[in-house]
Design an enzyme around this catalytic site. Structure first.
Site, mmCIF file in Angstrom:
data_model
loop_
_atom_site.group_PDB
_atom_site.id
_atom_site.type_symbol
_atom_site.label_atom_id
_atom_site.label_comp_id
_atom_site.label_asym_id
_atom_site.label_seq_id
_atom_site.Cartn_x
_atom_site.Cartn_y
_atom_site.Cartn_z
ATOM 1 N N ASP A 157 1.521 -6.715 -2.522
ATOM 2 C CA ASP A 157 1.495 -6.282 -3.906
ATOM 3 C C ASP A 157 0.115 -5.702 -4.118
ATOM 4 O OD1 ASP A 157 2.924 -5.875 -6.301
ATOM 5 O OD2 ASP A 157 1.830 -7.486 -7.278
ATOM 6 N N SER A 158 0.072 -4.656 -4.890
ATOM 7 C CA SER A 158 -1.173 -3.924 -5.111
ATOM 8 C C SER A 158 -1.322 -3.632 -6.584
ATOM 9 C CB SER A 158 -1.155 -2.592 -4.353
ATOM 10 O OG SER A 158 -0.977 -2.802 -2.984
ATOM 11 N N ASP B 84 -3.213 7.703 -7.062
ATOM 12 C CA ASP B 84 -4.090 8.408 -6.117
ATOM 13 C C ASP B 84 -4.765 9.655 -6.704
ATOM 14 O OD1 ASP B 84 -3.483 6.449 -4.291
ATOM 15 O OD2 ASP B 84 -2.373 7.748 -2.922
#
Length: 192
Positions: A68-69, A150
């Site tokens: 998990d991030s 990102d």
């Protein structure tokens, strides 16, 4: 050794497969016949990682790992954090980025970090590995690569966002690759 990566996120599978090497046969959830959305209800990144891995081990009996991030922004008291994937109320990362940038409109402190926790369950024994990369939130998205946040995350020491980097360059420094490297080192020690 067979290991299942407990995720349906093809971006993550591609990222991890390239680093896992030939010592391991990577299985996906589909490969083992798991088609459910894995639970993520603990409210913490390490807890969600553990919960997903435990689900696969309990229901399928295969050694596995899950991650998990989250993106943790200083000025927002760690938001979006564990809620990164659904920050806007949906999985649409354009909307998630838009909400984050809106919340930072008049904020000069743009410090943030990406954090990943991998939970490995190897024949029923559990281990956790954490990876962190610090950086700054940009004022607008830049780049077409990567996924998620990102395009607005520029790691410290670099002049480009994750989305402006090649997958190889990003994988060399990312939070996920740092946590994964720790896990791979541990796994290699178990094999030898």
């Amino acid at each position: 050794m067979e290991l299942c990566f407990a995720t349906n996120n093809q971006h993550k599978i591609d990222e991890v497969a390239g680093q896992l090497g030939q010592l391991f046969t990577l299985k996906t959830l589909r490969d083992i016949g798991c088609y459910v959305e894995l639970p993520e209800t603990t409210g913490t990144i390490p807890g969600n990682s553990r919960q997903k891995a435990e689900y696969v081990w309990t229901h399928f009996g295969i050694s596995c790992f899950a991650d998990d991030s989250g993106l943790e922004v200083d000025a927002l008291n760690g938001e979006p954090g564990v809620d990164s994937a659904f920050y806007s109320g949906s999985r649409d990362f354009r909307k998630n980025i838009e909400k984050l940038l809106t919340n930072l409109t008049y904020v000069t402190n743009r410090k943030a970090q990406f954090r990943t926790v991998f939970t490995l369950i190897l024949q029923g024994v559990e281990y956790q590995f954490e990876g962190i990369i610090t950086g700054q939130i940009q004022f607008e998205p830049r780049g077409d690569g990567g996924f998620g946040y990102d395009p607005i995350f520029q790691p410290d020491g670099y002049k480009r966002t994750f989305a402006e980097m090649s997958i190889t360059e990003k994988n060399g420094i990312s939070h996920r690759s740092r946590a994964l490297a720790k896990m791979i080192t541990y796994l290699q020690q178990q094999i030898h």
